[in-house]
Design an enzyme around this catalytic site. Structure first.
Site, mmCIF file in Angstrom:
data_model
loop_
_atom_site.group_PDB
_atom_site.id
_atom_site.type_symbol
_atom_site.label_atom_id
_atom_site.label_comp_id
_atom_site.label_asym_id
_atom_site.label_seq_id
_atom_site.Cartn_x
_atom_site.Cartn_y
_atom_site.Cartn_z
ATOM 1 N N TYR A 17 -1.886 -0.467 10.538
ATOM 2 C CA TYR A 17 -1.779 -1.295 9.170
ATOM 3 C C TYR A 17 -0.842 -0.728 8.768
ATOM 4 O O TYR A 17 -0.031 -1.542 8.651
ATOM 5 C CB TYR A 17 -3.573 -0.205 8.602
ATOM 6 C CG TYR A 17 -3.228 -1.184 7.247
ATOM 7 C CD1 TYR A 17 -3.114 -2.529 7.668
ATOM 8 C CD2 TYR A 17 -3.434 0.447 6.591
ATOM 9 C CE1 TYR A 17 -3.508 -3.071 5.670
ATOM 10 C CE2 TYR A 17 -3.167 -0.348 5.024
ATOM 11 C CZ TYR A 17 -2.735 -1.230 4.652
ATOM 12 O OH TYR A 17 -3.261 -1.910 3.484
ATOM 13 N N LYS A 34 2.071 -3.448 7.326
ATOM 14 C CA LYS A 34 2.243 -3.629 5.684
ATOM 15 C C LYS A 34 3.749 -3.105 5.342
ATOM 16 O O LYS A 34 5.166 -3.242 4.646
ATOM 17 C CB LYS A 34 2.136 -2.956 5.451
ATOM 18 C CG LYS A 34 -0.091 -3.229 4.669
ATOM 19 C CD LYS A 34 -0.289 -4.699 4.485
ATOM 20 C CE LYS A 34 0.389 -4.647 2.583
ATOM 21 N NZ LYS A 34 -0.392 -5.980 2.129
ATOM 22 N N THR A 83 0.913 -1.380 -0.117
ATOM 23 C CA THR A 83 -0.055 -0.085 0.535
ATOM 24 C C THR A 83 0.848 0.999 0.237
ATOM 25 O O THR A 83 1.800 0.900 0.196
ATOM 26 C CB THR A 83 -1.294 0.117 1.445
ATOM 27 O OG1 THR A 83 -1.179 1.394 1.944
ATOM 28 C CG2 THR A 83 -0.282 -0.674 2.360
ATOM 29 N N ASP A 84 0.054 2.313 -0.561
ATOM 30 C CA ASP A 84 0.702 4.252 -0.704
ATOM 31 C C ASP A 84 0.682 3.942 0.655
ATOM 32 O O ASP A 84 1.371 5.337 1.390
ATOM 33 C CB ASP A 84 -0.132 4.840 -0.889
ATOM 34 C CG ASP A 84 -1.207 5.143 -1.422
ATOM 35 O OD1 ASP A 84 -1.505 3.989 -0.066
ATOM 36 O OD2 ASP A 84 -1.718 5.925 -1.643
ATOM 37 N N GLU A 85 0.373 4.031 1.843
ATOM 38 C CA GLU A 85 -0.075 4.264 3.386
ATOM 39 C C GLU A 85 1.242 4.125 4.179
ATOM 40 O O GLU A 85 1.457 4.827 5.004
ATOM 41 C CB GLU A 85 -0.422 3.774 4.132
ATOM 42 C CG GLU A 85 -2.074 3.893 2.868
ATOM 43 C CD GLU A 85 -3.813 3.735 4.270
ATOM 44 O OE1 GLU A 85 -3.173 3.372 5.248
ATOM 45 O OE2 GLU A 85 -4.268 3.069 2.987
HETATM 46 P P1 NAD Z 1 -9.732 -7.634 2.059
HETATM 47 O O1 NAD Z 1 -9.352 -7.378 3.681
HETATM 48 O O2 NAD Z 1 -11.090 -7.371 1.492
HETATM 49 O O3 NAD Z 1 -8.962 -9.257 1.705
HETATM 50 C C1 NAD Z 1 -7.778 -9.823 2.602
HETATM 51 C C2 NAD Z 1 -8.103 -11.373 2.130
HETATM 52 O O4 NAD Z 1 -6.767 -12.233 3.201
HETATM 53 C C3 NAD Z 1 -10.027 -11.486 2.164
HETATM 54 O O5 NAD Z 1 -9.826 -12.985 1.688
HETATM 55 C C4 NAD Z 1 -9.220 -13.095 4.060
HETATM 56 O O6 NAD Z 1 -10.203 -14.062 4.520
HETATM 57 C C5 NAD Z 1 -7.499 -12.945 4.198
HETATM 58 N N1 NAD Z 1 -6.713 -13.466 5.015
HETATM 59 C C6 NAD Z 1 -6.596 -12.194 5.831
HETATM 60 N N2 NAD Z 1 -5.812 -13.069 6.689
HETATM 61 C C7 NAD Z 1 -5.775 -14.000 6.177
HETATM 62 C C8 NAD Z 1 -4.692 -15.450 6.418
HETATM 63 N N3 NAD Z 1 -3.701 -14.616 7.648
HETATM 64 N N4 NAD Z 1 -4.176 -16.318 5.729
HETATM 65 C C9 NAD Z 1 -5.093 -16.196 4.660
HETATM 66 N N5 NAD Z 1 -6.100 -15.640 4.259
HETATM 67 C C10 NAD Z 1 -6.231 -14.320 4.959
HETATM 68 O O7 NAD Z 1 -8.449 -6.975 1.500
HETATM 69 P P2 NAD Z 1 -7.892 -5.999 -0.079
HETATM 70 O O8 NAD Z 1 -8.600 -4.269 0.186
HETATM 71 O O9 NAD Z 1 -8.579 -6.622 -0.534
HETATM 72 O O10 NAD Z 1 -6.138 -5.603 -0.037
HETATM 73 C C11 NAD Z 1 -5.503 -7.041 -0.226
HETATM 74 C C12 NAD Z 1 -4.234 -6.202 -0.199
HETATM 75 O O11 NAD Z 1 -3.893 -5.413 -1.015
HETATM 76 C C13 NAD Z 1 -3.726 -6.163 0.792
HETATM 77 O O12 NAD Z 1 -2.257 -6.461 0.889
HETATM 78 C C14 NAD Z 1 -3.895 -4.599 1.126
HETATM 79 O O13 NAD Z 1 -2.479 -4.525 2.253
HETATM 80 C C15 NAD Z 1 -3.397 -4.342 0.081
HETATM 81 N N6 NAD Z 1 -3.866 -3.140 -0.838
HETATM 82 C C16 NAD Z 1 -5.056 -2.655 -0.452
HETATM 83 C C17 NAD Z 1 -5.734 -1.411 -1.192
HETATM 84 C C18 NAD Z 1 -6.844 -1.603 -1.309
HETATM 85 O O14 NAD Z 1 -7.321 -0.268 -1.154
HETATM 86 N N7 NAD Z 1 -8.359 -1.648 0.108
HETATM 87 C C19 NAD Z 1 -4.789 -0.683 -1.867
HETATM 88 C C20 NAD Z 1 -3.321 -1.235 -1.718
HETATM 89 C C21 NAD Z 1 -3.116 -2.678 -1.047
HETATM 90 P P1 TYD Z 2 -10.791 3.967 4.420
HETATM 91 O O1 TYD Z 2 -12.035 3.053 3.436
HETATM 92 O O2 TYD Z 2 -11.094 3.259 5.657
HETATM 93 O O3 TYD Z 2 -9.444 3.936 3.558
HETATM 94 P P2 TYD Z 2 -8.100 4.235 4.280
HETATM 95 O O4 TYD Z 2 -8.227 4.166 5.840
HETATM 96 O O5 TYD Z 2 -6.857 2.799 4.020
HETATM 97 O O6 TYD Z 2 -7.367 5.576 3.517
HETATM 98 O O7 TYD Z 2 -10.620 5.339 4.438
HETATM 99 C C1 TYD Z 2 -10.992 6.465 3.642
HETATM 100 C C2 TYD Z 2 -11.252 7.965 3.563
HETATM 101 O O8 TYD Z 2 -12.338 7.451 4.437
HETATM 102 C C3 TYD Z 2 -10.159 8.439 4.707
HETATM 103 O O9 TYD Z 2 -9.655 9.343 5.132
HETATM 104 C C4 TYD Z 2 -10.914 7.557 5.756
HETATM 105 C C5 TYD Z 2 -12.180 8.057 5.406
HETATM 106 N N1 TYD Z 2 -13.801 6.940 6.301
HETATM 107 C C6 TYD Z 2 -14.679 8.565 6.646
HETATM 108 O O10 TYD Z 2 -14.361 9.660 6.555
HETATM 109 N N2 TYD Z 2 -15.358 7.889 7.105
HETATM 110 C C7 TYD Z 2 -15.497 6.134 7.659
HETATM 111 O O11 TYD Z 2 -16.996 5.943 7.724
HETATM 112 C C8 TYD Z 2 -14.754 5.731 6.519
HETATM 113 C C9 TYD Z 2 -14.805 4.022 6.674
HETATM 114 C C10 TYD Z 2 -13.599 6.153 6.379
#
Ligand code: NAD
Ligand code: TYD
Length: 365
Positions: free
Chosen positions: A171, A175, A131-133
């Site tokens: 988080y 990461k 992630t960019d975070e």
């Molecule tokens: P998500 O929470 O929707 O899915 C995570 C999946 O991992 C789930 O299916 C869960 O069952 C599985 N999982 C969790 N713990 C596990 C374990 N111990 N063993 C096996 N499986 C396990 O997450 P997402 O939003 O699809 O993100 C996927 C990846 O991309 C993550 O690594 C996250 O850090 C990264 N990412 C997400 C975003 C975003 O905006 N969602 C952005 C950048 C990077």
């Molecule tokens: P989120 O979808 O949780 O992603 P991330 O925290 O990884 O960026 O949140 C996106 C943005 O929205 C973040 O600045 C937090 C804000 N947010 C709210 O204002 N209200 C909400 O209920 C949630 C879930 C997020």
């Protein structure tokens, strides 16, 4: 590489990656390893679960012996590692689970790859999705930059691959640590690894605790829309299929040892994005324009809330010819339509049905 292990394939982004790989590469065997935590939902993959090159394995990435056995049994040659705990608010309440899954789980996969491949790294790749975070937070100092009808920029600086890591939430700290382990395995054991750091994703199948599906769901049920703080925080939003496409490109053409940033060039202040979602959703529901703005409810800010994320993805664009979708509003509307049309998918999550049905089907071996 023919035998590919995708971890976290039952989650949001993972399910899009699994679908893309299963459909695009019928010559590959795709093994989806997922623990099915609250975020794992096999309904996300209903349309491809019968395909002969798709295989589901219920397992925990932290279970090293099991992971090693999976590598050996299926002669795994390539890994796309997405499994993680992914929600910042949960990490604030329960940092231990994040450290365990995101750090130790990644280490367990790296160690299994190293032990199974035994230095024979020809045609092997360990691809870690991050992630960019991990880069921390940017200033938002350019109020003229963004507008309600389009993405930013909302500041002068952007995260690039050289930006120092400065994670600020449990988080992002977990990461960041996993990224460091991946790089350490490249430097120490020459394990072929690649990392991408991506901005906020949106699209179908996202768990409705995340901002965009939460807002859509709350508008639909006329529930308050919680806006943290003043809604001034900025995120760079990318359509999930653009991310999956980038993952495909990096998996096949990325250089081992490298990092690539992925972003949408599409920065929105939360409050502007929420109003945009309201505008589109009210129109699609046949509501009076702006009706649901009355649902907006400013609530206590998230602890340590990162002000702004913004990605410079020119390395990926220049070196591997990837581009994000150009029409964000069209993708946002497509996403909102999907959530409105897939009421059952959402209801199964809010009622907990999705866990009962699928989790009973796949008993832990
Ligand atoms: P998500 O929470 O929707 O899915 C995570 C999946 O991992 C789930 O299916 C869960 O069952 C599985 N999982 C969790 N713990 C596990 C374990 N111990 N063993 C096996 N499986 C396990 O997450 P997402 O939003 O699809 O993100 C996927 C990846 O991309 C993550 O690594 C996250 O850090 C990264 N990412 C997400 C975003 C975003 O905006 N969602 C952005 C950048 C990077
Ligand atoms: P989120 O979808 O949780 O992603 P991330 O925290 O990884 O960026 O949140 C996106 C943005 O929205 C973040 O600045 C937090 C804000 N947010 C709210 O204002 N209200 C909400 O209920 C949630 C879930 C997020």
């Amino acid at each position: 590489m023919k035998n590919i292990l995708i971890t976290g394939g039952a989650g949001f982004i993972g399910s899009h990656v699994v679908r893309l790989f299963v459909n695009k590469y019928p010559e590959y065997q795709i093994y989806n390893l997922d623990k099915l935590t609250y975020a794992g939902n096999l309904e996300n993959l209903k349309d491809i679960e019968q395909k002969p090159n798709y295989h589901f394995i219920k397992a925990d990435i932290c279970d090293f012996e099991r992971v090693l056995q999976i590598f050996r049994d299926h002669k795994i040659e390539g890994v796309v590692h997405l499994a993680a705990e992914s929600h910042v608010d949960r990490s604030i309440k329960d940092p231990f689970t994040f450290a365990k899954t995101n750090i130790l789980g990644t280490l367990s996969l790296l160690q299994a790859a190293k032990e199974c491949w035994k230095g024979n790294y020809e045609g092997k790749l360990f691809y870690h999705i991050s992630t960019d975070e991990v880069y921390g937070a940017l200033e938002a100092d350019n109020p003229q930059g963004g507008s309600q009808s389009g993405g930013g920029p909302w500041g002068r600086d952007f995260f690039c691959e050289q930006t120092k890591y400065a994670p600020r939430s449990p988080y992002s700290a977990s990461k960041a640590s996993s990224d460091h382990f991946v790089r350490a395995f490249f430097d120490t054991y020459t394990l072929p690894t690649v990392i991408t750091n991506c901005s906020n994703n949106f699209g179908p199948y996202q768990f409705p605790e995340k901002l965009i599906p939460l807002v859509i769901n709350n508008i639909k049920h006329a529930k308050p829309i919680p806006v943290y703080g003043k809604g001034e925080n900025v995120r760079d939003w990318l359509f999930v299929e653009d991310h999956a496409r980038a993952i495909d490109i990096v998996f096949h053409s990325g250089q081992a040892g490298e990092t690539y940033n992925i972003g949408g060039n599409n920065e929105w202040k939360n409050i502007d994005l929420i109003k945009q979602i309201i505008k589109i959703t009210d129109r699609l529901l046949g509501n009076e324009s702006g009706k649901s703005e009355s649902l907006i409810c400013f609530v206590t800010d998230r602890a340590g809330h990162d002000l702004r994320y913004a990605i410079d993805s020119s390395k990926l664009q220049d070196n591997l010819a990837w581009q994000p979708s150009s029409d964000f509003n069209a993708k946002l509307e497509e996403t909102i339509r999907w959530y409105l049309d897939n009421e059952q998918w959402l209801n199964n999550i809010t009622s907990g049905e999705y866990e009962k049905y699928y989790k009973q089907m796949y008993e832990e071996r």
